[in-house]
Design an enzyme around this catalytic site. Structure first.
Site, mmCIF file in Angstrom:
data_model
loop_
_atom_site.group_PDB
_atom_site.id
_atom_site.type_symbol
_atom_site.label_atom_id
_atom_site.label_comp_id
_atom_site.label_asym_id
_atom_site.label_seq_id
_atom_site.Cartn_x
_atom_site.Cartn_y
_atom_site.Cartn_z
ATOM 1 C CG ASP A 1 0.970 -7.439 10.727
ATOM 2 O OD1 ASP A 1 0.678 -6.241 10.849
ATOM 3 O OD2 ASP A 1 1.152 -7.981 9.624
ATOM 4 C CG HIS B 1 2.472 -4.815 8.125
ATOM 5 N ND1 HIS B 1 1.718 -5.925 7.798
ATOM 6 C CD2 HIS B 1 2.458 -4.032 7.012
ATOM 7 C CE1 HIS B 1 1.258 -5.800 6.561
ATOM 8 N NE2 HIS B 1 1.699 -4.672 6.065
ATOM 9 C CB SER C 1 1.432 -5.292 2.914
ATOM 10 O OG SER C 1 0.570 -4.489 3.675
ATOM 11 C CD GLN C 2 -2.288 -1.876 -2.399
ATOM 12 O OE1 GLN C 2 -3.094 -1.017 -2.102
ATOM 13 N NE2 GLN C 2 -1.244 -1.624 -3.171
ATOM 14 C CE1 TYR D 1 -4.150 1.729 0.385
ATOM 15 C CE2 TYR D 1 -2.956 3.113 1.934
ATOM 16 C CZ TYR D 1 -4.070 2.884 1.145
ATOM 17 O OH TYR D 1 -5.085 3.797 1.120
#
Lengths: 324, 324, 324, 324, 324, 324
Positions: free
Chosen positions: B273, B302, B187-188, B92
Site C-alpha cells: 500500500d 491501497h 482509508s480516511q 478521502y
C-alpha cells in the site's frame, strides 16, 4: 481533447452501415444448436454469505462445449413466489466475486443471477470459471484475440453461448419469473447483454451500459485503450491477418445483434469515454430494433453514470417489475 | 520495489514512539464540549430509493460549529426492534452517494448509518455536505492543509467532531441498538473510525481498513502519493512552517487515538500500500489498546482486501450481532 | 497534436456568442457595493528585504467580506513623486512570495503593487492570505468549484472583489499616480485583470497574458488539464449540477468582462497552450472593447512568451509611463 | 520513497573518498595557461533594456579556445564607484536570457555579471553562445558526454575555463570591486561555481545551490534523472568505456574542486532532490575547504529553497558587501 | 486517436507545395564540391567478426570537412566477383554497432556497406564517428538544431555529404558492382537515403522506410515526439528565429530531394506513426520523381512493417540483383 | 534508484535456499514420459526466404499433448556435413517471425533451430503456434497464470516439454551434429534454456541471457514489471491462492533446473534490470551446477549486453564449434 468523438448532435443520428456476413444467423443458430447438445444441468447449492436479508445459491450450469460455468443466485430471504429477475453479465476482466458484490437488484426485490465470464475474473473481482479452450492462434495477452482467426474458434462464441444459456439456467429455478426477466451489464457485460438481446426472445428488458464489443474497426482507429487495443496490437504484429480478423469480429459485433433485438432497452453512454467510444455505443443504440431509451453522461469517461445510472435503472426496473 | 516498506516480521512489532502534546486530552474534551453547545437535532426523513428489502431515511444532524451534516439510515424493511448497527465513515474524497451504495451491512441485518464528510464528495460518490470554514491559512488543494497551522482551525477537528456526533445521532433513532453499535471505515474512513474509537466509549466494535491519518511524518517521508502528499507539498512551499504543521497534526494522529481505544477492532493492512504505508497502519494497530485482530493482504496496494475483507467483516459482524 | 485548437487564421476572427445572464451588471454592482461597506483600511508597513535599489512595504487591506488581504508595495528607493504603477495579480496556486520575486516592473520605474490571492499560495511561491469561506457545497480539491452552485457563494466573487479593491488600496498610497495605473497578470492573474478591466474605469492599461477564467464550457470540452479540469471533474461526479455550474460561471467569464473594458490592453496567447486554450484567449481578446493588441507565440504552451513577453511589456509600459 | 537518499544524520558526516588523478592540478594549470594565450578582450556594449533603475551592458569576452562568450553586466543606474559584485553561472540548459531575468542581485546593489554557458540556452531562457567544438566521440544528446572519452576534449573543460575567465572579464570593468566579488549558481551553475572556487583565489564568497557535477558515479547509481542520466545512458550503449568515462569525469568532480577552495561558501541542499541527490551535495560540502554553511530544505526536490534561499542569500550578500 | 493524421484516401493524393529556396541546387553543388576537395581515401581493414559465412572489413573514408567516417563492409565469404550492393544509413541515434548487426542483406548475397552517422551512436547500437563541429548556435540536446540558423552550418549538411560520399567509398571496393547499388534506410536512414537519391545519379534503387527529415513544419504542428520535437522545443525558446530555422530546414527537406530522384524506390509508411507522421511520408513519396511503390502498414506506429517490410525488401532486392 | 537490487559484491555470493517439492524429479520424468507417447514426427519443409547464403526449412514437430509446434531450421547454403547447432528459445511474447530474423548463429556457421513458443508471438515478431489448452483457472491476461493452480495444468509445463522435444526434433535432421548442440535464449528464452539444461543431458552448452522464470517470489516482491507482475496481479485478486501458486511455480523455478545442469553455460546479467532482477539471475547462476561464466553489464536494464553480448557469444560459440 476530452470530447474526442463526434458531437452529440451527430451521434444522435449516427447509424453506420453494418458489416454482416450472409451466414450470420446460420452461424449463431448452428452455434446454439451445438451447445444444446450438452444438457444444461443447472445446480443451485445453498451458500452461507453471512447475509440476513437474502438467500444465496452458488450456481453451476453447462455453457459452451460442455464446460461448467459458475454463478450466483441471490433472492430475497424466504421468497416463495416467482420473482422478477435480473441476469447480470460482467465487465472485462472481472469475475463473479462474492454474493455481497451483487446486492443492488436483490435489494430491489429481484431474483439476481450472476454469470461468471469464462477465463476472466483476475481483475477487480475474482472469477471461478476457466476457459479450457486456448484458441487456435498465437494471441495477444487478454481475451480479445483468442481464436480470432476463425469465428468458430473465437472466444466470444463461447461467452455469448454461455450467456444465452445463463438465461435458460436462471429460468430453471422456481423463484425466477420468466415473464419478467431482464438482462443487464456494463461495458463487456453490456456487449454480452446486447448479444443475448439479439439471440434470444422473450426477454422483458435489457440494461446496457457503455457497451463494449461493437464497432470494432472504428474503435481501433479512434482509441488506443484496452481492451479494444488488444485487437490493434494483434494487427500491428500479425500484419497479414487484418481482413480475417475483422471478418471474424463481424459475427460478434453489437450492431448486428442490436438490429435483431426486440426487448425494451435502457442504454447509457458517456461522451468522454475513451474505452468504449460514444460513436460505437450510439452505433449499437441507433441500430437497436426494440423500444429503447438512452441516458447520456456528458462529462464522464468509461465509468459512465455509475451510481446515478444505478438510480435510473432501479426506477426502470421497478416499472418492469410492476408491469409483469 | 512493491514491498517498499519494512518487512512483515518487523511490522508485527513496529511500535514507534507517539508524538503527543501534553494537552491532547484537554484539547479534545474542550472541542467536544464546544460542539455540544449546539443541539444535535437529528432529522430522519423517509426517502424513496426504489429498494424493496430496506427502508431508507435521509439523515441530517448538527456537527461541529452548528453545521448540518448529511447522511443515510438504511434498515431492513419493516424492522421494528432495535438492531445491531454500523456507522460508516467514508474514504478521502468520497461522499455519501445514494442509498444503493451502502447495502452490504444493511443486507447483513444491521441498521446502517452513513456520515457524509464535510466538504468532500466530489470523487467517486457525490457528497451533500459543505465545509463552510475555509481555514485561516493559504492551503494546498484538498483538505489536508486546511487550517493546518492551528489545531483549533484544522479541518479534521471539525470532521472528527462530526464523527463522534454521528454516533450520537444514530443512537437517537429507535431502531438503533446502542449496545451493538460498530463503527467502520476504510482509508480516511478508517482514520476517522480510529479517532472515534479513541474519543468515545461504549462502542461494540470498530472495523478499520487500511487506515489513513496516522504517522504523518513518516508517511510524508516514504510515500509521495495523495493525500499524504498534500502535506509534503505544503511544506515544500511553506518551508518555515514544518514544526507548526507537525505539531498540529499530532492532535489528529491515529496512534494517539488508538492508544485510548477500548472497543474490539478488526484492522486490515496491505503490504504494498503506497497510499497508507503498512508501517503507518501497524503503528496504529500496535498501539491500539482494545482487543484486536488484523488481516494482512500481502499482494495488495491501497485497495487492500476489498471483497475478501468484506467477507471477513460480515463474519465478524455476525458474531458482534449475536453477542449483542 | 500540438496545434490542437483552431488554426490561427480562424482564431483571429473567433468571437463566440457570450453566455451572459440579464442581471450580470446588477450582480456585480451589488457585490462591490456590499464589499464597500467594509472600510478599505490599507496598511503599508516598511519591510526589510535586503534590497538597496527599492523600498518595500508589506501591505494589508480589506477585501471581500471584511477579510484582510496581503500584498507588497515596491517602489524605487527614495522616490518622492507619484509614480506610474502596476498592480499585479497572480497565477493559479501561487502567492505573493517575497519582494525579490516582483522586481521587474519596479526596476522599470513603476510602483509595484502585488495582491495575494486568497486561499492560494501553496504552489510556486507562498501566500499569506486565507480564504475563510469554505463554500456551501462539496467541492473538488482546488478553488474552481468552491461555492460553484451559487454565484453569490462562488470563490471568484470574493477574489475579483479583492482585486478591484486592490486598485483602490494602491491608490491610497502617495507614491501611486492614479492616472498611470496599469493592471497585470498571467493565466489566473490575466483572468483577474480582465475582470478588473471590466469592472473598474480609469485604468491606464491592462497586461493580460494567456488568460484563464474565460470560455469555461469550451475549455472543459477541449482540454483536460488543471485547473479547468477541476470543473469537469466536479461535473463528472455531480452529474445533476451541470446547468447550475455553468450558470454560476457565466458571472465570472472573461468574455463578459472584456466586452465592458475600456483601458488599452496588451494580450498574449500561445498556440499550443493546453492549459488556457488559444480559442478561449481569443474569445476574450476578440470581445475586448478597449484599444488592444495581442502577441502570438506559435510554439509555446502555457508558458507563453515568458521573458520575451516581459520584454514586450517593458516597452509597452515605458510608453504608458511616458504618456502619463 | 521521497526521502530516497541517506538520512540527514548520515549526510552531515558523509565524506566519501575522492577519485582524483595525480595530474589533476597539472591538468588544470595547463588548461588555464592554454586559454590565457588568447587575449581576454572584454567588450561592454550599452544595452537598452527598458529598465530605469539599472544600467545594462551586453558583454562579450574570450573563453576557452578563443571562442567569444556572451554575458550581461547589470549595475545600479548611474553608479560611479566600484561595487560589490556577483558573477552568475547558469543551470543546465538555460541561457543568459534578457537583463530583466537577472535583477535580484542588481537590486541588492551588486554589480551583476551573467555568463552564458556555451552551447546551452535552449531551455527556459535563451542563450547566445555556441560551443563550436563538437567533441571527438559519438555522444548522447545533451552536453554531459560531449568529448567524455578524453579530459582534454571534455565539454566542461571548456565551460570551467570560460567561467574562470568570466571572473577576469568582470574585473576589467571599472564598476567591479575585485575585493568583494562573489560567484554564484544553482545546479549546473553551482557545479561551475564550485570549480571556479577551486581554481581561482581571491574570491569574496561563493553561493552554491543544489550543485550538479559532483559524485558522478554515485549519482548514476542512485538516480535516473537528467542530466546525470546522460552519462548512464552513454554507458548503457558504450559498454566498453566505463573506466575511461569515469576517469575523465574525475577531472571535473566538484569534490576535487571543493577540497581546494578557500572562499566562504553558502551551500543549499534539498533532501528529496532526485536530480542532484543530497549525498552528492554533501560530498561536495563536506570536502569544501573554506569557511562554509549549508541550508537544508527537507521537503524539496531539485527546486531547493527557491525564493527562501534567495532571501538567505540576500542577507548573506549584504554582509559580504558590508565587509568589503 | 491512433489514426491521428489524414485518412489514407487523402494521403494517397497529398502533395503539398514544396518550400524550396531558389539556390537549392546551387547550395548542394557547392557543398559537394567543397567536400570533394578532401580526398575520399577509403580504407578497408579486415575484421574478425567470428562469422563464417561472410567476410568483414572495417571501413573508414573522408566525409564532409575532411572528417573520417566509420563503417562496415560485409560480403559473402570468399566472394570474388562484383556483387549487387546495399549502402545502409542508420536511424536517429544509432551507430554502426558490430558486423553481426547487419547480416540480412549480406545473407541475401549483397555486398553490405554501413555508414556511421557522425556524432550519433549512443542509442541502440554504438557509433564510432564524432561530429567535430559543434555548430554556431546554442542548441537543443540532440542533433536537429545543431547549426540550424545557417544552412552552411547545419548538421545535416555534413551528414548528407557524408552519405553521398559513402556511395563513392563503396564503389571503390572491387566487390561492389556499381550498376547494382541500392541505398537503404529507415526513419533518419530513410531521410538520408532520400537526400542521396536526390543528389546522386546512377543508383539502382532506394529502400526508404518511414522516412524522417521531411515536411518539418507540418511535423512540428501535428506531433510532439522526438526527434521532430527538438525543433519545436528550440522554437519555444528561441522565439525570434522561426523564419530562419524553417529557411535552413528547407535545404534539407526530403520533398525537395524526392522531386529530383530518378532511381526506383520502395517506400513504406505506417498510418499510426506519431514519430514520422504518414502525411509527411506521403508528401515525400508523392513528390518522388522516380519509379516507386509504397507499402502501407495500417496498424503500426513508427516501427512500421519491421520484419514484414524486410521480407518485402528481400524480394525487391532479389529482383534488383537479377536485373543487374 | 537504478541500482535497486543487491550490490554486485553480494550478488556474486547470493545463493538463496531453493524451494523444491520432493517429487520435482518425478513430476518432470512423468511429464516427459507422457509427452513421449506422442511421436515426435518432425517435418522439415524447404522455404524460400529470398536469402542466398543459407538454406531454410519450415519446421513442425509434436510437442506437449500432441500439439504441433512451429520452427525454423537455417543452415549454411549447400551444407552437407553435420554442423554445430544452436537451438533458440524466444523471449516473452515473441514468435519465430521470419528466417531473416535468425541469421546470426547461421552466419557463424551453425545449424540454427528456432522454436516457437506456444500461444505467444503477438509481440515483436509473429508466432504461428497456438496453445490449445486454456487452463483450468481464471487467469490474468498473458501466460504466467494460465493453469497456475496446478503444476500439471501450468502453461510452462507444456512449454518446457516442447523445448526438450525441440532438441530431439533438431537432432533428427541430418545436418545437426548432436555432439555440438547448444541451447540459447534471453529472458523467457533464457528461462526455457535453463529448464532444458536441467532436464536433458548431452548438451554442448547453454547461452542464458538475463533469464526470466526464476526466483518468482522474490521477483514479485522487488519489481512491479511485466511479466512477473502478472503473478502479483493474480495474487492481488485471488488472495486465497498464494500458497498454491508458489507451490506450482516451484516446479518451474530456474534455480531448481540450474542445480541439475551439467552443460557449460555462458550467462549474462544486467545490474539495473527491473524486469529480471539481478538477484534472481544470480540465484540461478550461483546454483548452476555445470561449468559456467557470467558477463555482468552494470549500466543496463533488461536489454542487457545486446550486441556486445552477441559478440561474446559468437566467440564462445566458435570455441564450442572447434571443440566438437
Amino acid at each position: 481533447m476530452p470530447l474526442f468523438d463526434k458531437p452529440l448532435s451527430e451521434l444522435r443520428d449516427y447509424r453506420p452501415e453494418r458489416d454482416e456476413q450472409p451466414d450470420f444467423d446460420e452461424f449463431w443458430s448452428r452455434t446454439l444448436a451445438e451447445a444444446a447438445q450438452f444438457p444444461l444441468d443447472p445446480e443451485f447449492t445453498p451458500y452461507d454469505a453471512a447475509l440476513r436479508l437474502v438467500d444465496v445459491h452458488d450456481v453451476r450450469f453447462t455453457g459452451w462445449g460442455g464446460h461448467r460455468i459458475a454463478g450466483w443466485l441471490i433472492t430475497p430471504a424466504g421468497a416463495s413466489e416467482p420473482l422478477p429477475t435480473v441476469v447480470h453479465y460482467i465487465g472485462y476482466g472481472g469475475g463473479r466475486g462474492f454474493p455481497h458484490d451483487w446486492l443492488t437488484s436483490a435489494v430491489a426485490g429481484f431474483a439476481t443471477f450472476v454469470m461468471d465470464t469464462r477465463g476472466q475474473g483476475s481483475n477487480g473481482t475474482p472469477g471461478d470459471t476457466p476457459d479450457p479452450a486456448g484458441g487456435q492462434n498465437a494471441q495477444t495477452p487478454g481475451f480479445m484475440t483468442r481464436g480470432v482467426l476463425d469465428p468458430d474458434d473465437y472466444y466470444y462464441r463461447r461467452v455469448f453461448t454461455d450467456a444465452v444459456r445463463a438465461v435458460d439456467a436462471a429460468l430453471r429455478h422456481p423463484l425466477v419469473d420468466g415473464s419478467r426477466l431482464v438482462i443487464a451489464g456494463g461495458s463487456q457485460g453490456g456487449g454480452i447483454a446486447t448479444a443475448v438481446a439479439g439471440l434470444r426472445t422473450g426477454l422483458a428488458g435489457a440494461l446496457i451500459d457503455v457497451p463494449f464489443l461493437t464497432g470494432y474497426r472504428r474503435a481501433t482507429e479512434i482509441v488506443e485503450t484496452l481492451p479494444y487495443y488488444e485487437i490493434a496490437r494483434y494487427l500491428s504484429i500479425h500484419r497479414d491477418h487484418e481482413e480475417q480478423v475483422f471478418r471474424t469480429l463481424s459475427y460478434f459485433d453489437g450492431m448486428n445483434f442490436a438490429a435483431r433485438a426486440t426487448a425494451p432497452a435502457l442504454y447509457s453512454v458517456a461522451l468522454m469515454d475513451t474505452t468504449c467510444p460514444p460513436s460505437t455505443v450510439f452505433a449499437s443504440y441507433n441500430h437497436y430494433a426494440g423500444p429503447k431509451d438512452i441516458k447520456v453522461w456528458p462529462y464522464n469517461k468509461h465509468e459512465g453514470g455509475q451510481t446515478f445510472q444505478t438510480r435510473e435503472q432501479l426506477r426502470w426496473l421497478r416499472d418492469i417489475a410492476k408491469a409483469g
